[in-house]
Design an enzyme around this catalytic site. Structure first.
Site, PDB file in Angstrom:
ATOM      1  N   GLU A  64      49.272  68.482  85.286  1.00 44.92           N
ATOM      2  CA  GLU A  64      48.228  68.111  84.333  1.00 44.92           C
ATOM      3  C   GLU A  64      48.372  66.667  83.873  1.00 44.92           C
ATOM      4  OE1 GLU A  64      50.300  70.768  84.219  1.00 44.92           O
ATOM      5  OE2 GLU A  64      49.561  72.238  82.780  1.00 44.92           O
ATOM      6  N   CYS A  77      51.583  73.981  79.344  1.00 42.27           N
ATOM      7  CA  CYS A  77      52.705  74.080  78.409  1.00 42.27           C
ATOM      8  C   CYS A  77      52.369  73.291  77.146  1.00 42.27           C
ATOM      9  CB  CYS A  77      53.961  73.525  79.071  1.00 42.27           C
ATOM     10  SG  CYS A  77      53.936  71.719  79.248  1.00 42.27           S
ATOM     11  N   CYS A  93      51.696  69.488  77.866  1.00 44.74           N
ATOM     12  CA  CYS A  93      50.414  69.251  78.531  1.00 44.74           C
ATOM     13  C   CYS A  93      49.249  69.562  77.605  1.00 44.74           C
ATOM     14  CB  CYS A  93      50.335  70.057  79.817  1.00 44.74           C
ATOM     15  SG  CYS A  93      51.536  69.490  81.049  1.00 44.74           S
TER      16      CYS A  93
END
Length: 174
Positions: free
Chosen positions: A60, A88, A91
């Site tokens: 990402e 996560c 990100c």
């Protein structure tokens, strides 16, 4: 969601899964991402943590950096991020900060998912931006790919441990 959008989401997720395949070819966890604006892919990314030995080399973040460069702006307004694994916390923070309009992910991440599985940072009302989120697009394909990767990795480690134990036993012989 309208059927046309669902078909587009699946089409773009298939391309993100191809990026995940590329990551796996380089010994990386198979995670791929792409950013789309006005039905044009403006950036792709894949996991590169092992390759670059950087904790921040998530698919990402790589896609976001490339998209910002492509648009010559840190604001990714009217952009959709497609990623094969639920983002996560790191990100998710980058998604909020870059103003990505929409996030589409495939598999949930029970250990770090920040789009509702562990926490939901993308729906935090105190932040100044909250992208739309669609999860579970081609989830089975992404989950199978990730499970197979980690199973292979575990088997390799077991084999290496077994071989290391065998060498130690042989060296102990007179």
């Amino acid at each position: 969601m309208n059927p046309d959008q669902q078909l587009k989401d699946e089409e773009y997720m298939r391309l993100a899964l191809k990026e995940a395949d590329e990551a796996e070819k380089h010994g990386e966890v198979p995670i791929g991402a792409l950013i789309v604006k006005d039905d044009i892919i403006i950036a792709v990314g894949r996991n590169e943590r092992e390759t670059n030995q950087r904790a921040t080399a998530h698919a990402e973040l790589i896609a976001i950096e490339k998209a910002c460069g492509e648009l010559k702006s840190w604001r990714l307004e009217k952009c959709t991020l497609y990623v094969t694994l639920e983002p996560c916390p790191m990100c998710a923070g980058a998604i909020v900060q870059s103003r990505v309009e929409r996030v589409v992910f495939a598999a949930v991440d029970p250990k770090g998912g920040s789009c509702g599985t562990v926490v939901n940072l993308l729906d935090e009302p105190k932040f100044n931006h909250a992208p739309l989120v669609t999860g579970g697009v081609l989830e089975a394909e992404a989950s199978t790919k990730l499970s197979a990767f980690f199973k292979t990795l575990r088997n390799k480690r077991k084999q290496q441990e077994k071989e290391a134990g065998h060498r130690e036993t042989e060296s102990d012989l007179p």
